[in-house]
Design a protein around this motif. Structure first.
Motif, PDB file in Angstrom:
ATOM      1  N   ASP A  49       0.908  -1.164  -0.016  1.00 27.86           N
ATOM      2  CA  ASP A  49       0.023  -0.040   0.027  1.00 27.86           C
ATOM      3  C   ASP A  49       0.670   1.302   0.002  1.00 27.86           C
ATOM      4  N   ASP A  50       0.091   2.446  -0.070  1.00 26.93           N
ATOM      5  CA  ASP A  50       1.044   3.733  -0.210  1.00 26.93           C
ATOM      6  C   ASP A  50       1.924   3.836   0.987  1.00 26.93           C
ATOM      7  N   ILE A  51       1.379   3.631   2.124  1.00 28.64           N
ATOM      8  CA  ILE A  51       2.128   3.632   3.324  1.00 28.64           C
ATOM      9  C   ILE A  51       3.312   2.692   3.340  1.00 28.64           C
ATOM     10  N   ASP A  60       5.070   1.814   0.624  1.00 27.05           N
ATOM     11  CA  ASP A  60       5.758   2.385  -0.114  1.00 27.05           C
ATOM     12  C   ASP A  60       6.472   3.366   0.005  1.00 27.05           C
ATOM     13  N   ILE A  61       5.920   4.369   0.898  1.00 26.91           N
ATOM     14  CA  ILE A  61       6.523   5.847   1.498  1.00 26.91           C
ATOM     15  C   ILE A  61       7.581   5.092   2.329  1.00 26.91           C
ATOM     16  N   VAL A 109      -7.301   8.595   4.246  1.00 26.41           N
ATOM     17  CA  VAL A 109      -6.086   7.595   3.978  1.00 26.41           C
ATOM     18  C   VAL A 109      -6.316   6.359   4.623  1.00 26.41           C
ATOM     19  N   GLY A 123      -4.818   8.560  -0.999  1.00 26.34           N
ATOM     20  CA  GLY A 123      -3.491   8.016  -0.840  1.00 26.34           C
ATOM     21  C   GLY A 123      -2.573   9.058   0.238  1.00 26.34           C
ATOM     22  N   ARG A 126       0.335  10.353   0.012  1.00 23.72           N
ATOM     23  CA  ARG A 126       1.107  11.271  -0.801  1.00 23.72           C
ATOM     24  C   ARG A 126       0.203  12.266  -1.593  1.00 23.72           C
ATOM     25  N   GLU A 127      -0.947  11.967  -2.067  1.00 25.04           N
ATOM     26  CA  GLU A 127      -2.018  12.702  -2.487  1.00 25.04           C
ATOM     27  C   GLU A 127      -2.307  13.949  -1.314  1.00 25.04           C
TER      28      GLU A 127
END
Length: 88
Positions: A2-4, A6-7, A40, A46, A48-49
């Motif tokens: 997921d986005d987290i 990935d970050i 989120v 996301g 980042r978004e």
């Protein structure tokens, strides 16, 4: 992933810290940050978004601006004590 994740670059500790921060924001007295954190966490937005958006990004940045202004007004010895405390 997921986005987290990935970050966080796959670092479980960092991902956990981000999730904890989102949990804290979800219970914030600030309704805009509560809304953002919920979106989120629910996968509607996301991270980042959210951070890149004018609305949420400005709300997230405000506490840092307050900190930075206070930090800049501190005497050098006060800054040193602050960083020494952080290292212990």
């Amino acid at each position: 992933m997921d986005d987290i994740d990935d970050i966080a670059g796959g670092d479980e500790h960092r991902a956990g810290a981000l999730r904890t921060a989102l949990d804290q924001l979800r219970h914030s007295p600030n309704p805009v940050l509560r809304e953002m954190a919920a979106a989120v966490q629910n996968g509607e937005l996301g991270l980042r978004e959210a951070v890149a958006s004018n609305t949420y990004g400005n709300e997230l940045a405000q506490p840092f601006r307050t900190f930075w202004q206070t930090y800049q007004e501190m005497a050098p010895d006060e800054r040193d004590r602050l960083t020494e405390h952080d290292q212990n």
